[in-house]
Design a protein around this motif. Structure first.
Motif, PDB file in Angstrom:
ATOM      1  N   GLY A  35       5.698  -6.002   9.595  1.00  0.00           N
ATOM      2  CA  GLY A  35       5.767  -6.924   9.971  1.00  0.00           C
ATOM      3  C   GLY A  35       4.216  -8.056   8.868  1.00  0.00           C
ATOM      4  N   ARG A  36       3.665  -7.219   8.637  1.00  0.00           N
ATOM      5  CA  ARG A  36       1.958  -7.573   8.675  1.00  0.00           C
ATOM      6  C   ARG A  36       1.973  -8.628   7.407  1.00  0.00           C
ATOM      7  N   PRO A  37       1.127  -9.100   6.963  1.00  0.00           N
ATOM      8  CA  PRO A  37       1.245  -9.670   5.320  1.00  0.00           C
ATOM      9  C   PRO A  37       0.393  -9.082   4.592  1.00  0.00           C
ATOM     10  N   VAL A  38       1.030  -9.201   2.951  1.00  0.00           N
ATOM     11  CA  VAL A  38       0.396  -8.055   2.673  1.00  0.00           C
ATOM     12  C   VAL A  38      -1.616  -8.743   1.955  1.00  0.00           C
ATOM     13  N   ALA A  39      -1.772  -9.761   2.225  1.00  0.00           N
ATOM     14  CA  ALA A  39      -3.225  -9.618   2.000  1.00  0.00           C
ATOM     15  C   ALA A  39      -3.473  -9.591   3.004  1.00  0.00           C
ATOM     16  N   HIS A  40      -3.351  -8.922   4.131  1.00  0.00           N
ATOM     17  CA  HIS A  40      -4.238  -8.511   5.646  1.00  0.00           C
ATOM     18  C   HIS A  40      -3.973  -7.160   5.025  1.00  0.00           C
TER      19      HIS A  40
ATOM     20  N   ALA B 213      -4.085  -5.433   2.862  1.00  0.00           N
ATOM     21  CA  ALA B 213      -4.565  -5.379   0.862  1.00  0.00           C
ATOM     22  C   ALA B 213      -5.812  -5.858   1.483  1.00  0.00           C
ATOM     23  N   ALA B 214      -7.049  -6.776   1.868  1.00  0.00           N
ATOM     24  CA  ALA B 214      -8.028  -6.400   2.944  1.00  0.00           C
ATOM     25  C   ALA B 214      -8.597  -5.023   3.470  1.00  0.00           C
ATOM     26  N   GLU B 215      -7.840  -4.606   4.379  1.00  0.00           N
ATOM     27  CA  GLU B 215      -8.243  -3.310   5.664  1.00  0.00           C
ATOM     28  C   GLU B 215      -8.128  -2.443   4.650  1.00  0.00           C
ATOM     29  N   MET B 216      -7.312  -1.824   3.206  1.00  0.00           N
ATOM     30  CA  MET B 216      -7.402  -1.335   2.620  1.00  0.00           C
ATOM     31  C   MET B 216      -8.301  -1.379   1.331  1.00  0.00           C
ATOM     32  N   GLY B 217      -8.424  -2.617   0.995  1.00  0.00           N
ATOM     33  CA  GLY B 217      -9.978  -2.464  -0.041  1.00  0.00           C
ATOM     34  C   GLY B 217      -9.896  -2.461  -1.314  1.00  0.00           C
ATOM     35  N   ILE B 218      -7.971  -3.338  -0.806  1.00  0.00           N
ATOM     36  CA  ILE B 218      -7.585  -3.181  -2.863  1.00  0.00           C
ATOM     37  C   ILE B 218      -7.539  -4.662  -3.029  1.00  0.00           C
ATOM     38  N   SER B 219      -6.916  -5.031  -4.062  1.00  0.00           N
ATOM     39  CA  SER B 219      -6.641  -6.883  -3.903  1.00  0.00           C
ATOM     40  C   SER B 219      -4.654  -6.649  -3.794  1.00  0.00           C
ATOM     41  N   ARG B 220      -4.560  -8.122  -3.749  1.00  0.00           N
ATOM     42  CA  ARG B 220      -3.920  -8.214  -3.564  1.00  0.00           C
ATOM     43  C   ARG B 220      -2.286  -7.986  -4.701  1.00  0.00           C
ATOM     44  N   VAL B 221      -2.976  -8.109  -5.443  1.00  0.00           N
ATOM     45  CA  VAL B 221      -2.183  -7.865  -6.802  1.00  0.00           C
ATOM     46  C   VAL B 221      -1.849  -6.445  -6.428  1.00  0.00           C
ATOM     47  N   THR B 222      -2.375  -5.508  -6.562  1.00  0.00           N
ATOM     48  CA  THR B 222      -1.960  -4.315  -6.302  1.00  0.00           C
ATOM     49  C   THR B 222      -1.570  -3.951  -5.437  1.00  0.00           C
ATOM     50  N   ALA B 223      -1.182  -4.427  -4.440  1.00  0.00           N
ATOM     51  CA  ALA B 223      -0.086  -4.064  -2.810  1.00  0.00           C
ATOM     52  C   ALA B 223       0.847  -4.365  -3.043  1.00  0.00           C
ATOM     53  N   HIS B 224       0.764  -6.109  -4.522  1.00  0.00           N
ATOM     54  CA  HIS B 224       2.151  -6.320  -4.333  1.00  0.00           C
ATOM     55  C   HIS B 224       2.768  -5.545  -5.333  1.00  0.00           C
ATOM     56  N   LYS B 225       2.702  -4.950  -6.680  1.00  0.00           N
ATOM     57  CA  LYS B 225       2.371  -4.256  -7.667  1.00  0.00           C
ATOM     58  C   LYS B 225       3.162  -2.970  -7.110  1.00  0.00           C
ATOM     59  N   TRP B 226       2.629  -2.408  -5.412  1.00  0.00           N
ATOM     60  CA  TRP B 226       3.113  -1.060  -4.982  1.00  0.00           C
ATOM     61  C   TRP B 226       4.687  -1.090  -4.122  1.00  0.00           C
ATOM     62  N   MET B 227       4.146  -2.686  -3.603  1.00  0.00           N
ATOM     63  CA  MET B 227       5.636  -3.121  -3.162  1.00  0.00           C
ATOM     64  C   MET B 227       6.919  -3.879  -4.038  1.00  0.00           C
ATOM     65  N   ARG B 228       6.405  -3.435  -4.979  1.00  0.00           N
ATOM     66  CA  ARG B 228       7.164  -4.030  -5.554  1.00  0.00           C
ATOM     67  C   ARG B 228       8.173  -2.864  -6.118  1.00  0.00           C
ATOM     68  N   ARG B 229       7.587  -1.653  -6.566  1.00  0.00           N
ATOM     69  CA  ARG B 229       8.245  -0.388  -7.284  1.00  0.00           C
ATOM     70  C   ARG B 229       8.463   0.358  -6.192  1.00  0.00           C
ATOM     71  N   TRP B 230       8.174   0.074  -4.543  1.00  0.00           N
ATOM     72  CA  TRP B 230       8.655   0.738  -3.437  1.00  0.00           C
ATOM     73  C   TRP B 230       9.775  -0.056  -3.786  1.00  0.00           C
ATOM     74  N   ARG B 231      10.170  -0.718  -3.709  1.00  0.00           N
ATOM     75  CA  ARG B 231      11.092  -1.639  -3.575  1.00  0.00           C
ATOM     76  C   ARG B 231      12.570  -1.280  -4.621  1.00  0.00           C
ATOM     77  N   ALA B 232      12.127  -1.225  -5.578  1.00  0.00           N
ATOM     78  CA  ALA B 232      12.589  -1.159  -6.557  1.00  0.00           C
ATOM     79  C   ALA B 232      13.142   0.507  -7.028  1.00  0.00           C
ATOM     80  N   GLU B 233      12.627   1.460  -6.450  1.00  0.00           N
ATOM     81  CA  GLU B 233      12.428   2.345  -6.541  1.00  0.00           C
ATOM     82  C   GLU B 233      12.667   4.097  -5.692  1.00  0.00           C
ATOM     83  N   GLY B 234      12.256   3.222  -4.621  1.00  0.00           N
ATOM     84  CA  GLY B 234      12.027   3.780  -3.488  1.00  0.00           C
ATOM     85  C   GLY B 234      11.057   4.901  -3.636  1.00  0.00           C
ATOM     86  N   GLU B 235      11.117   5.575  -2.867  1.00  0.00           N
ATOM     87  CA  GLU B 235       9.717   7.169  -2.669  1.00  0.00           C
ATOM     88  C   GLU B 235       8.784   7.161  -3.932  1.00  0.00           C
TER      89      GLU B 235
END
Length: 318
Positions: free
Chosen positions: A23-28, A30-52
């Motif tokens: 339930g946490r925002p993607v931007a938050h 991403a900041a904790e893990m030291g990556i950009s929001r674009v990168t975080a959204h990319k992996w979330m998008r791939r996970w929703r489309a292809e799973g593991e």
């Protein structure tokens, strides 16, 4: 493949998904893990489309290669290589291609090394190596003329040696080579009959067992009658718990590791120097085998002798 300084490994991507799903925002996240929001959204998008599967790295190979050499030109390059054994510097001018392009084509088709092809036919030789010690043992017999007392033609000359070697008969060098480690065992016998071959198999297995190869799964031989029909050889294999395999007729490449050992046997033992008696040559075999197994480096083993390969791997499969 992730580089050594990558922010996200597969584990990190799973952690990213878990935190966002909580339930946490993607931007938050991403900041904790030291990556950009674009990168975080990319992996979330791939996970929703292809799973593991979407969290794993993809190949960087392009989907299309518009400037790749046409298939018919590649076929001509391969044809010249296989039929005339020409190198890139000679194939290039014939077809109007740079030598570097020809080399890439040959590499793509595994033709860039002539040693990887059968010289008469140009067919690519499929090389293999078993993963476990004892998984496959190559067995073969090499026939050598006996040396008369005083020496044969190598010591006395061709003409003088011809008269002394008549009716001397032959020695039969029985050899067994472990496919994975190239560890070798040889014996000299006066024949290659069924009982002789069966006894050799038993003693060869005992030798490999003493070196840590406790189980032999398969034994590969040529189509000699002793191994193809001999009941004693079948009984010896059954006692060892090994399956007997035969090569295709007239295909020594299948049994290539022991065939290559036979060539080394001739170069570094049988024809190493002129022997004056047959017993002298026989006595030198044990020294050759010790050198071959313990000291002789093998390019196929990364410069190691066979015993080193056995010591490094046999304990994993005992």
């Amino acid at each position: 493949m992730s580089h050594r300084n990558a922010r996200l490994t597969v584990f990190g991507r799973r952690l990213l998904v878990e935190r966002v799903l909580s339930g946490r925002p993607v931007a938050h996240v991403a900041a904790e893990m030291g990556i950009s929001r674009v990168t975080a959204h990319k992996w979330m998008r791939r996970w929703r489309a292809e799973g593991e599967a979407g969290l794993h790295d993809r190949s960087s190979r392009p989907r299309t290669t518009p400037h790749r050499t046409p298939a018919d030109i590649e076929a001509k390059v391969c044809g010249l290589r296989q039929s005339r054994k020409l190198g890139p510097a000679r194939i290039g001018p014939i077809l109007g291609l740079p030598a570097s392009t020809v080399h890439r084509i040959l590499t793509r088709h595994r033709l860039h090394r002539l040693s990887w092809t059968d010289r008469p036919t140009g067919t690519v030789i499929r090389r293999y190596e078993r993963q476990r010690p004892g998984e496959l043992i190559h067995v073969d017999v090499k026939k050598l003329g006996r040396i008369p007392n005083g020496g044969g033609h190598k010591a006395l000359g061709r003409q003088a040696g011809r008269a002394t070697r008549s009716q001397m008969g032959f020695d039969y060098v029985h050899s067994a080579v472990n496919d994975h480690s190239r560890l070798a065992y040889s014996e000299i016998h006066p024949d290659e009959r069924v009982a002789t071959c069966a006894g050799f198999l038993t003693r060869a297995a005992a030798f490999f067992r003493s070196r840590g190869i406790t189980r032999i799964e398969r034994v590969l031989t040529d189509n000699a009658w002793a191994y193809r029909k001999g009941l004693a050889c079948r009984a010896a294999l059954a006692e060892l718990g090994a399956a007997g395999k035969l090569t295709r007729p007239y295909r020594p490449q299948t049994n290539g590791k022991v065939e290559r050992f036979n060539r080394t046997l001739l170069d570094e033992w049988a024809y190493l120097r002129p022997y004056t008696t047959n017993d002298e040559r026989t006595a030198a075999l044990s020294d050759f085998l010790h050198t071959y197994n313990h000291h002789r480096c093998h390019t196929a083993l990364g410069g190691q002798p066979p015993v080193s390969r056995v010591n490094n791997t046999a304990s994993q499969y005992t």
